[in-house]
Design an enzyme around this catalytic site. Structure first.
Site, PDB file in Angstrom:
ATOM      1  N   ASN A  61      35.797  85.187  15.543  1.00 35.41           N
ATOM      2  CA  ASN A  61      35.187  84.393  14.485  1.00 35.41           C
ATOM      3  C   ASN A  61      36.042  83.139  14.301  1.00 35.41           C
ATOM      4  O   ASN A  61      37.047  83.162  13.593  1.00 35.41           O
ATOM      5  CB  ASN A  61      35.149  85.270  13.216  1.00 35.41           C
ATOM      6  CG  ASN A  61      34.675  84.525  11.984  1.00 35.41           C
ATOM      7  OD1 ASN A  61      34.349  83.333  12.055  1.00 35.41           O
ATOM      8  ND2 ASN A  61      34.632  85.221  10.860  1.00 35.41           N
ATOM      9  N   GLY A  84      34.159  80.562  -0.491  1.00 35.22           N
ATOM     10  CA  GLY A  84      35.439  80.619   0.210  1.00 35.22           C
ATOM     11  C   GLY A  84      35.895  79.195   0.414  1.00 35.22           C
ATOM     12  O   GLY A  84      35.557  78.306  -0.375  1.00 35.22           O
ATOM     13  N   HIS A 140      26.533  80.541   6.908  1.00 30.04           N
ATOM     14  CA  HIS A 140      27.086  81.765   6.309  1.00 30.04           C
ATOM     15  C   HIS A 140      26.128  82.944   6.422  1.00 30.04           C
ATOM     16  O   HIS A 140      26.194  83.899   5.641  1.00 30.04           O
ATOM     17  CB  HIS A 140      27.444  81.565   4.812  1.00 30.04           C
ATOM     18  CG  HIS A 140      28.645  80.703   4.586  1.00 30.04           C
ATOM     19  ND1 HIS A 140      28.711  79.728   3.621  1.00 30.04           N
ATOM     20  CD2 HIS A 140      29.850  80.682   5.212  1.00 30.04           C
ATOM     21  CE1 HIS A 140      29.889  79.139   3.657  1.00 30.04           C
ATOM     22  NE2 HIS A 140      30.600  79.697   4.627  1.00 30.04           N
ATOM     23  N   MET A 177      42.289  77.453  -4.126  1.00 28.19           N
ATOM     24  CA  MET A 177      41.816  77.703  -5.491  1.00 28.19           C
ATOM     25  C   MET A 177      42.886  78.361  -6.356  1.00 28.19           C
ATOM     26  O   MET A 177      42.970  78.106  -7.555  1.00 28.19           O
ATOM     27  CB  MET A 177      40.536  78.548  -5.444  1.00 28.19           C
ATOM     28  CG  MET A 177      39.911  78.795  -6.782  1.00 28.19           C
ATOM     29  SD  MET A 177      39.532  77.267  -7.707  1.00 28.19           S
ATOM     30  CE  MET A 177      37.895  76.874  -7.109  1.00 28.19           C
ATOM     31  N   ARG A 178      43.728  79.207  -5.743  1.00 22.50           N
ATOM     32  CA  ARG A 178      44.802  79.847  -6.532  1.00 22.50           C
ATOM     33  C   ARG A 178      45.699  78.801  -7.164  1.00 22.50           C
ATOM     34  O   ARG A 178      46.037  78.875  -8.343  1.00 22.50           O
ATOM     35  CB  ARG A 178      45.657  80.754  -5.635  1.00 22.50           C
ATOM     36  CG  ARG A 178      45.021  82.084  -5.368  1.00 22.50           C
ATOM     37  CD  ARG A 178      45.739  82.777  -4.265  1.00 22.50           C
ATOM     38  NE  ARG A 178      45.539  82.046  -3.009  1.00 22.50           N
ATOM     39  CZ  ARG A 178      45.524  82.607  -1.809  1.00 22.50           C
ATOM     40  NH1 ARG A 178      45.741  83.879  -1.693  1.00 22.50           N
ATOM     41  NH2 ARG A 178      45.309  81.897  -0.724  1.00 22.50           N
ATOM     42  N   HIS A 231      28.489  82.757  -1.716  1.00 29.87           N
ATOM     43  CA  HIS A 231      29.627  82.931  -0.794  1.00 29.87           C
ATOM     44  C   HIS A 231      30.593  81.794  -1.097  1.00 29.87           C
ATOM     45  O   HIS A 231      30.366  80.643  -0.706  1.00 29.87           O
ATOM     46  CB  HIS A 231      29.144  82.886   0.667  1.00 29.87           C
ATOM     47  CG  HIS A 231      30.282  82.979   1.635  1.00 29.87           C
ATOM     48  ND1 HIS A 231      30.504  84.074   2.422  1.00 29.87           N
ATOM     49  CD2 HIS A 231      31.285  82.109   1.926  1.00 29.87           C
ATOM     50  CE1 HIS A 231      31.596  83.881   3.147  1.00 29.87           C
ATOM     51  NE2 HIS A 231      32.078  82.682   2.861  1.00 29.87           N
ATOM     52  N   LYS A 268      39.567  84.335  13.178  1.00 29.24           N
ATOM     53  CA  LYS A 268      39.713  85.713  12.711  1.00 29.24           C
ATOM     54  C   LYS A 268      39.166  86.581  13.823  1.00 29.24           C
ATOM     55  O   LYS A 268      38.183  86.191  14.475  1.00 29.24           O
ATOM     56  CB  LYS A 268      38.905  85.950  11.437  1.00 29.24           C
ATOM     57  CG  LYS A 268      39.414  85.168  10.238  1.00 29.24           C
ATOM     58  CD  LYS A 268      38.554  85.436   9.011  1.00 29.24           C
ATOM     59  CE  LYS A 268      38.881  84.439   7.912  1.00 29.24           C
ATOM     60  NZ  LYS A 268      37.884  84.397   6.851  1.00 29.24           N
ATOM     61  N   GLU A 299      32.173  89.607   7.864  1.00 27.35           N
ATOM     62  CA  GLU A 299      31.400  88.963   8.934  1.00 27.35           C
ATOM     63  C   GLU A 299      31.685  89.622  10.281  1.00 27.35           C
ATOM     64  O   GLU A 299      30.780  89.833  11.092  1.00 27.35           O
ATOM     65  CB  GLU A 299      31.718  87.463   8.977  1.00 27.35           C
ATOM     66  CG  GLU A 299      31.089  86.724   7.803  1.00 27.35           C
ATOM     67  CD  GLU A 299      31.821  85.458   7.415  1.00 27.35           C
ATOM     68  OE1 GLU A 299      33.072  85.442   7.471  1.00 27.35           O
ATOM     69  OE2 GLU A 299      31.152  84.476   7.065  1.00 27.35           O
ATOM     70  N   ARG A 310      31.043  84.875  16.718  1.00 26.56           N
ATOM     71  CA  ARG A 310      30.332  84.160  15.663  1.00 26.56           C
ATOM     72  C   ARG A 310      30.056  82.768  16.204  1.00 26.56           C
ATOM     73  O   ARG A 310      30.987  82.052  16.595  1.00 26.56           O
ATOM     74  CB  ARG A 310      31.198  84.083  14.418  1.00 26.56           C
ATOM     75  CG  ARG A 310      30.530  83.331  13.293  1.00 26.56           C
ATOM     76  CD  ARG A 310      31.455  83.215  12.121  1.00 26.56           C
ATOM     77  NE  ARG A 310      30.817  82.547  11.006  1.00 26.56           N
ATOM     78  CZ  ARG A 310      31.459  82.197   9.909  1.00 26.56           C
ATOM     79  NH1 ARG A 310      32.737  82.454   9.775  1.00 26.56           N
ATOM     80  NH2 ARG A 310      30.826  81.591   8.937  1.00 26.56           N
ATOM     81  N   ARG A 360      35.311  69.906   1.961  1.00 22.34           N
ATOM     82  CA  ARG A 360      34.013  69.253   2.242  1.00 22.34           C
ATOM     83  C   ARG A 360      33.344  68.843   0.933  1.00 22.34           C
ATOM     84  O   ARG A 360      33.477  69.530  -0.076  1.00 22.34           O
ATOM     85  CB  ARG A 360      33.093  70.217   2.996  1.00 22.34           C
ATOM     86  CG  ARG A 360      33.515  70.445   4.426  1.00 22.34           C
ATOM     87  CD  ARG A 360      32.666  71.500   5.107  1.00 22.34           C
ATOM     88  NE  ARG A 360      33.448  72.669   5.436  1.00 22.34           N
ATOM     89  CZ  ARG A 360      32.940  73.835   5.809  1.00 22.34           C
ATOM     90  NH1 ARG A 360      31.633  73.986   5.908  1.00 22.34           N
ATOM     91  NH2 ARG A 360      33.727  74.853   6.086  1.00 22.34           N
ATOM     92  N   GLY A 385      34.791  77.453   2.899  1.00 24.33           N
ATOM     93  CA  GLY A 385      33.420  76.982   3.006  1.00 24.33           C
ATOM     94  C   GLY A 385      32.665  77.699   1.901  1.00 24.33           C
ATOM     95  O   GLY A 385      32.971  78.852   1.605  1.00 24.33           O
TER      96      GLY A 385
HETATM   97  P1  ADP Z   1      37.211  80.884   4.612  1.00 28.84           P
HETATM   98  O1  ADP Z   1      35.971  80.131   4.243  1.00 28.84           O
HETATM   99  O2  ADP Z   1      38.230  80.040   5.308  1.00 28.84           O
HETATM  100  O3  ADP Z   1      36.942  82.234   5.271  1.00 28.84           O
HETATM  101  P2  ADP Z   1      38.116  82.513   2.393  1.00 28.84           P
HETATM  102  O4  ADP Z   1      36.837  83.248   2.176  1.00 28.84           O
HETATM  103  O5  ADP Z   1      39.271  83.253   2.931  1.00 28.84           O
HETATM  104  O6  ADP Z   1      37.909  81.186   3.219  1.00 28.84           O
HETATM  105  O7  ADP Z   1      38.520  81.906   0.955  1.00 28.84           O
HETATM  106  C1  ADP Z   1      39.623  81.077   0.801  1.00 28.84           C
HETATM  107  C2  ADP Z   1      39.682  80.635  -0.661  1.00 28.84           C
HETATM  108  O8  ADP Z   1      39.805  81.806  -1.492  1.00 28.84           O
HETATM  109  C3  ADP Z   1      40.869  79.733  -0.977  1.00 28.84           C
HETATM  110  O9  ADP Z   1      40.465  78.680  -1.822  1.00 28.84           O
HETATM  111  C4  ADP Z   1      41.787  80.669  -1.750  1.00 28.84           C
HETATM  112  O10 ADP Z   1      42.589  79.968  -2.669  1.00 28.84           O
HETATM  113  C5  ADP Z   1      40.769  81.538  -2.488  1.00 28.84           C
HETATM  114  N1  ADP Z   1      41.383  82.760  -2.984  1.00 28.84           N
HETATM  115  C6  ADP Z   1      41.866  83.799  -2.283  1.00 28.84           C
HETATM  116  N2  ADP Z   1      42.425  84.710  -3.119  1.00 28.84           N
HETATM  117  C7  ADP Z   1      42.292  84.205  -4.381  1.00 28.84           C
HETATM  118  C8  ADP Z   1      42.664  84.654  -5.691  1.00 28.84           C
HETATM  119  N3  ADP Z   1      43.289  85.804  -5.878  1.00 28.84           N
HETATM  120  N4  ADP Z   1      42.346  83.884  -6.742  1.00 28.84           N
HETATM  121  C9  ADP Z   1      41.717  82.700  -6.568  1.00 28.84           C
HETATM  122  N5  ADP Z   1      41.332  82.221  -5.366  1.00 28.84           N
HETATM  123  C10 ADP Z   1      41.618  82.969  -4.301  1.00 28.84           C
END
Ligand code: ADP
Length: 387
Positions: free
Chosen positions: A9, A204, A178, A278-279, A202, A16, A373, A90, A235, A206
């Site tokens: 992926n 993330g 997605h 986001m954290r 979804h 991944k 996924e 993927r 984006r 993305g």
């Molecule tokens: P991708 O689209 O690359 O697969 P992910 O689904 O792994 O991305 O999501 C990544 C996002 O999730 C990042 O913005 C990350 O900060 C956020 N994230 C992961 N764990 C947490 C958490 N505990 N609290 C807030 N945001 C989180």
């Protein structure tokens, strides 16, 4: 002889993968691994199902192609199975005609290469992974699982833009992405809920949302490219096309400059001027970080309203993806004030990232479902292998 199945992926700067044993009817996960240029550019980390972690050092740090070769070489040497029977990939874009996963051959690969201009940051990497896996495992079945396939059920009004029809014929359509995540997540819903009106968010790096009626996608916030809809890590999400004309005319930006701006320098990172994580944004006291979060939440709420209208009501809202699964504060902000729709969440359950987070009195179910996924790719690939 024991067989294994590998799933790859690849994103624009990350990979991944999962390795599954193929002994029973359902593929059983043995290892998961990841390479992310933004996290550790020089290695792929691999975790076995019992928790052991290994790191593969890359010959060329930062290069996705090097991550592919490290993973494939590691699979060749792994003692837990005799040989790789199939590799599931993927593939971000399946174009107009692929509504299901497909076993790859030269001619299909050539067709998929023609779609590269539609997903320039992803499709070439996906094809590179396919090429390397075919060389490493020439006797394995290679299967492409498309992010667009799940959305081929869109009605015309959600498949088109208001451009002259010849562009629609050429393939300028709203594909949506997605799809493997939506397919997996909707598959975990109990049948009565799946038969209803569901929105999956979804969220993330993305991010997109999908409206589902009777388990089928009827709308997605992503369109022709993976840029449209919600703002994302880097984006921009939905943007007035007039802005692009302005940037071309007044800032002399060409296609490459716009691609870089819109895919890599915008979204949460661009707005905050800090990070796409986001954290960190949630922990920050910076005003721009707050604005970026506010805009992200605002767009999700706006899309939720629009999708609810198109679905004629809402039976469930499902959160998935890194933010959707883990960021209780974001879920809380998204759901705030939706009581008029019969939607309210229970804070303790939300704070625990529980699967069911709605209040008992909520007419709308609100769920948190970790996506998988690679599990979806493995399932489809095993089905084609058994066919
Ligand atoms: P991708 O689209 O690359 O697969 P992910 O689904 O792994 O991305 O999501 C990544 C996002 O999730 C990042 O913005 C990350 O900060 C956020 N994230 C992961 N764990 C947490 C958490 N505990 N609290 C807030 N945001 C989180």
């Amino acid at each position: 002889m024991s067989d294994a199945l590998l799933t790859l992926n690849a994103g624009s700067s990350s990979l991944k993968f999962s390795l599954f044993a193929l002994e029973g009817r359902v593929p059983e996960r043995l290892y998961t691994g990841a390479f992310d240029r933004g996290v550790a550019a020089d290695q792929v980390s691999i975790k076995s199902i019992d928790g052991t972690v290994t790191a593969l050092l890359l010959a060329e740090p930062g290069k996705l192609a090097s991550a592919f070769s490290a993973v494939l070489a590691w699979c060749e040497e792994c003692d837990d199975f005799d040989h790789i029977a199939a590799v599931g990939h993927r593939v971000v874009h399946g174009g107009m005609h692929h509504a299901a996963p497909v076993a790859l051959d030269d001619s299909i690969i050539a067709d998929l290469a023609e779609l590269s201009p539609l997903a320039p940051l992803h499709q070439p990497h996906n094809l590179d992974g396919i090429a390397q896996a075919r060389t490493a495992f020439p006797h394995a079945l290679q299967v492409a699982c498309f992010d667009t396939a799940f959305h081929r059920t869109h009605p015309f009004v959600n498949d088109t833009f208001a451009l002259p029809h010849r562009f629609y014929e050429e393939g300028v359509r709203r594909y949506g992405f997605h799809g493997l995540s939506y397919d997996y997540v909707s598959g975990t819903l109990d049948p009565a809920l799946k038969a209803g009106r569901v929105v999956i968010a979804h969220l993330g790096n993305g991010a997109s949302m999908c409206a589902l009626k009777e388990g089928r996608s009827v709308g997605s916030t992503m369109g022709f490219s993976a840029l449209d809809g919600l703002p994302m890590g880097t984006r921009c999400g939905q943007i007035d096309p007039g802005v692009l004309i302005y940037l071309m005319q007044e800032h002399g930006m060409d296609a490459d400059a716009l691609t870089s701006l819109l895919y890599k320098e915008s979204g949460l990172k661009g707005m905050s001027g800090l990070t796409n994580d986001m954290r960190h944004l949630l922990a920050s006291e910076d005003e721009r970080a707050r604005q970026a979060i506010d805009y992200f939440v605002f767009r999700i709420r706006r899309e939720l309203g629009g999708m609810t209208a198109v679905l004629g009501g809402l039976d469930a809202l499902v959160f998935t993806g890194g933010i959707g699964e883990n960021a209780a504060a974001i879920r809380s902000m998204v759901c705030e004030g939706f009581e008029w729709l019969g939607l309210s969440i229970a804070e303790p359950a939300n704070a625990d990232n529980a699967r069911d987070i709605e209040m008992d009195s909520s007419a709308v179910r609100v769920l948190v479902v970790p996506t998988d996924e690679e599990g979806m790719i493995a399932r489809y690939t095993a089905e084609l292998l058994a066919a």
